[in-house]
Scaffold this motif. Structure first.
Motif, mmCIF file in Angstrom:
data_model
loop_
_atom_site.group_PDB
_atom_site.id
_atom_site.type_symbol
_atom_site.label_atom_id
_atom_site.label_comp_id
_atom_site.label_asym_id
_atom_site.label_seq_id
_atom_site.Cartn_x
_atom_site.Cartn_y
_atom_site.Cartn_z
ATOM 1 N N ARG A 10 7.984 0.012 13.559
ATOM 2 C CA ARG A 10 8.448 1.083 14.455
ATOM 3 C C ARG A 10 9.144 2.185 13.658
ATOM 4 O O ARG A 10 8.885 3.375 13.862
ATOM 5 C CB ARG A 10 9.402 0.476 15.496
ATOM 6 C CG ARG A 10 9.646 1.339 16.692
ATOM 7 C CD ARG A 10 10.397 0.561 17.777
ATOM 8 N NE ARG A 10 11.765 0.266 17.374
ATOM 9 C CZ ARG A 10 12.280 -0.964 17.265
ATOM 10 N NH1 ARG A 10 11.540 -2.031 17.541
ATOM 11 N NH2 ARG A 10 13.528 -1.148 16.892
ATOM 12 N N SER B 17 6.487 4.064 11.650
ATOM 13 C CA SER B 17 5.663 4.936 12.493
ATOM 14 C C SER B 17 6.376 6.234 12.803
ATOM 15 O O SER B 17 5.760 7.306 12.831
ATOM 16 C CB SER B 17 5.351 4.247 13.828
ATOM 17 O OG SER B 17 4.598 3.091 13.609
ATOM 18 N N PRO C 298 5.425 7.079 7.676
ATOM 19 C CA PRO C 298 4.143 6.405 7.934
ATOM 20 C C PRO C 298 3.225 6.318 6.712
ATOM 21 O O PRO C 298 2.027 6.575 6.815
ATOM 22 C CB PRO C 298 3.540 7.256 9.053
ATOM 23 C CG PRO C 298 4.101 8.621 8.826
ATOM 24 C CD PRO C 298 5.493 8.415 8.267
ATOM 25 N N LEU D 87 3.067 0.395 6.812
ATOM 26 C CA LEU D 87 2.433 0.284 8.130
ATOM 27 C C LEU D 87 1.261 -0.685 8.178
ATOM 28 O O LEU D 87 0.900 -1.162 9.250
ATOM 29 C CB LEU D 87 1.882 1.661 8.553
ATOM 30 C CG LEU D 87 2.787 2.588 9.328
ATOM 31 C CD1 LEU D 87 2.007 3.836 9.706
ATOM 32 C CD2 LEU D 87 3.375 1.929 10.565
#
Lengths: 163, 163
Positions: free
Chosen positions: B34, B37, B41, B46
């Motif tokens: 989270r 993101s 990223p 990720l």
């Protein structure tokens, strides 16, 4: 949201003296409160009244939130298109001024130094200065954060020679 | 989640040479994804497969997420009980080793230096080193982050004299 399969930028693309300016991220009050609730629940990051009595003079983003927003702008501008290998660290991170909800942040990056990594010949190190500039509600712009740090990138010449 | 109305700790309580150890925060994979993101990223933060191919060797938390988790442990251990006035900045932030989901993080804080602030006599500055230690899945513990930085605190003597 992931890096391009074929990077556009390699170590050689970060020449000392080069400057990039990018960003334009509006600081959202809900995001400020959400970050503070999770990571930095000091009253001047969570409570309007307490913040008015603090050195910040009003509700201000956690300094770590500002770093994270700068990181996002770095990703969107160049890191996700670069052969980036991460970072060993940051020097001289300065939170110069508070960042307030409603400010619009942008970043000015100046490459200070670039050299190959002795222990990994396919990797190059880049030392940069990043400044975060906040445009306030009154239209004035101020430098709110300044930091210097290192990035690691694959070298184009070595990558191509190995391909 | 806000600081105590009456702080327990003032500038005088951070004596040079004193050490505090605290924390015990398990790094949650969903939280890693989270944070990445939203703020960082890059593929190694990720994507499991991309991370295996990276210098990290596996999915790793953003370095800024590690800083934020350390900040949360600082808040819970002493900052929310302290007459804290924020921080002007950090020196020598080093991301020494990757932080992986499942690691348990704790913090070792060593006060390096303390002095009154020239421009604000009711404020004292404290320079500290914080090390984040990660207990891995195999039980080994490693220092994963080291930083030095400044905190500003109200002075007890001046606060009481003014009361």
């Amino acid at each position: 949201m992931t890096a391009a399969a074929t990077p556009v930028y390699f170590w050689e693309d970060f020449a000392p003296g080069s400057v990039r300016e990018f960003g334009g991220l509006k600081v959202d009050k809900e995001a400020v409160l959400r970050f503070a609730s999770e990571f930095d629940p000091q009253p001047f990051h969570l409570d309007e009244e307490a913040a008015k009595q603090s050195l910040f003079g009003g509700l201000a983003a956690s300094g770590w939130h500002t770093c994270a927003m700068v990181m996002r702008m770095m990703c969107d501008n160049y890191l996700l298109k670069a052969a980036s290998l991460g970072s060993p660290g940051i020097e001289k991170l300065q939170w110069l001024k508070p960042v307030y909800p409603g400010d619009v942040l942008r970043v000015r990056m100046t490459v200070l130094e670039a050299r190959p990594m002795n222990s990994k010949p396919h990797v190059g190190l880049v030392r940069s200065q990043w400044e975060a500039l906040a445009t306030r509600a009154d239209g004035n712009e101020e430098v709110v954060l300044r930091m210097e740090g290192w990035g690691m990138f694959r070298r184009r010449e070595v990558s191509e020679a190995a391909a």
